[in-house]
Design a protein around this motif. Structure first.
Motif, PDB file in Angstrom:
ATOM      1  N   MET A   5     -15.903  18.847 -31.847  1.00 26.80           N
ATOM      2  CA  MET A   5     -16.252  18.426 -33.177  1.00 26.80           C
ATOM      3  C   MET A   5     -16.124  19.576 -34.187  1.00 26.80           C
ATOM      4  SD  MET A   5     -19.128  18.955 -35.237  1.00 26.80           S
ATOM      5  CE  MET A   5     -20.166  19.596 -33.983  1.00 26.80           C
ATOM      6  N   TRP A   6     -16.548  20.792 -33.831  1.00 25.48           N
ATOM      7  CA  TRP A   6     -16.493  21.906 -34.781  1.00 25.48           C
ATOM      8  C   TRP A   6     -15.053  22.224 -35.188  1.00 25.48           C
ATOM      9  CZ3 TRP A   6     -13.700  26.032 -33.173  1.00 25.48           C
ATOM     10  CH2 TRP A   6     -13.538  26.210 -31.801  1.00 25.48           C
ATOM     11  N   LEU A   7     -14.117  22.124 -34.233  1.00 27.70           N
ATOM     12  CA  LEU A   7     -12.719  22.395 -34.570  1.00 27.70           C
ATOM     13  C   LEU A   7     -12.175  21.310 -35.502  1.00 27.70           C
ATOM     14  CD1 LEU A   7     -10.209  24.112 -34.304  1.00 27.70           C
ATOM     15  CD2 LEU A   7      -9.655  22.860 -32.197  1.00 27.70           C
ATOM     16  N   GLU A   8     -12.566  20.081 -35.265  1.00 27.51           N
ATOM     17  CA  GLU A   8     -12.143  18.995 -36.147  1.00 27.51           C
ATOM     18  C   GLU A   8     -12.703  19.199 -37.555  1.00 27.51           C
ATOM     19  OE1 GLU A   8     -11.895  14.126 -36.200  1.00 27.51           O
ATOM     20  OE2 GLU A   8     -13.257  15.089 -34.782  1.00 27.51           O
ATOM     21  N   LEU A   9     -13.943  19.646 -37.656  1.00 30.51           N
ATOM     22  CA  LEU A   9     -14.548  19.930 -38.961  1.00 30.51           C
ATOM     23  C   LEU A   9     -13.782  21.033 -39.687  1.00 30.51           C
ATOM     24  CD1 LEU A   9     -16.841  19.692 -41.087  1.00 30.51           C
ATOM     25  CD2 LEU A   9     -18.090  21.385 -39.704  1.00 30.51           C
ATOM     26  N   ILE A  10     -13.488  22.125 -38.985  1.00 31.97           N
ATOM     27  CA  ILE A  10     -12.758  23.236 -39.594  1.00 31.97           C
ATOM     28  C   ILE A  10     -11.367  22.784 -40.040  1.00 31.97           C
ATOM     29  CG2 ILE A  10     -11.673  25.476 -39.099  1.00 31.97           C
ATOM     30  CD1 ILE A  10     -14.148  26.096 -37.370  1.00 31.97           C
TER      31      ILE A  10
END
Length: 158
Positions: free
Chosen positions: A1-6
């Motif tokens: 999820m964090w990579l998708e947010l970035i």
């Protein structure tokens, strides 16, 4: 999820058509190929649960660094250019925050992980203390409040 947010933040900056290169990951400014347009770097931070009673909510921290190269001996020139880059990035992120707040699902839902961005806010902004000449930079720390829309995960590891 964090990579998708970035990557979502990266896409929003690129979509604004300011011709500013954007990279995921942090590189030493001396090795990052910064030219007259400047450079924006994005990276992850800490993920924390917001409230133990609300299992589907969490905070994801991330960082944005803005860098320019200024070969002039007049620091005011560098300060003017970094201030312009900061304003450009801040305008993009304010617009992004407003779209998330309006529950624009095309913007606020991370489609792969199915997390909704409830809010995004800057918690800190700091400079490079003139330590990286001929580069001048600013680092922002952001928190994204996210809601896990997946009924089966109940907030994942939290």
């Amino acid at each position: 999820m964090w990579l998708e947010l970035i990557n979502k933040i990266k896409y929003e900056i690129e979509k604004a058509h300011h011709d500013i290169p954007v990279m995921v990951g942090f590189y030493n400014p001396h090795n990052a190929g910064i030219d007259e347009r400047g450079l924006v770097m994005l990276g992850r931070g800490e993920a924390t649960v917001i409230d133990a009673k609300v299992h589907n909510m969490l905070k994801q921290e991330f960082y944005i660094e803005c860098w320019i190269r200024a070969d002039s001996n007049v620091l005011e020139d560098a300060y003017r250019r970094i201030a312009e880059l900061e304003q450009t990035i801040e305008d993009v992120l304010i617009d992004f925050r407003e779209q998330c707040g309006a529950l624009n699902e095309d913007i606020c839902v991370l489609s792969d992980s199915n997390y909704q961005i409830v809010d995004i806010r800057c918690t800190n902004k700091t400079d490079d203390h003139d330590s990286m000449r001929p580069f001048t930079g600013t680092q922002y720390r952001f928190e994204a409040t996210l809601y896990d829309l997946n009924n089966d995960t109940k907030g994942g590891i939290y």
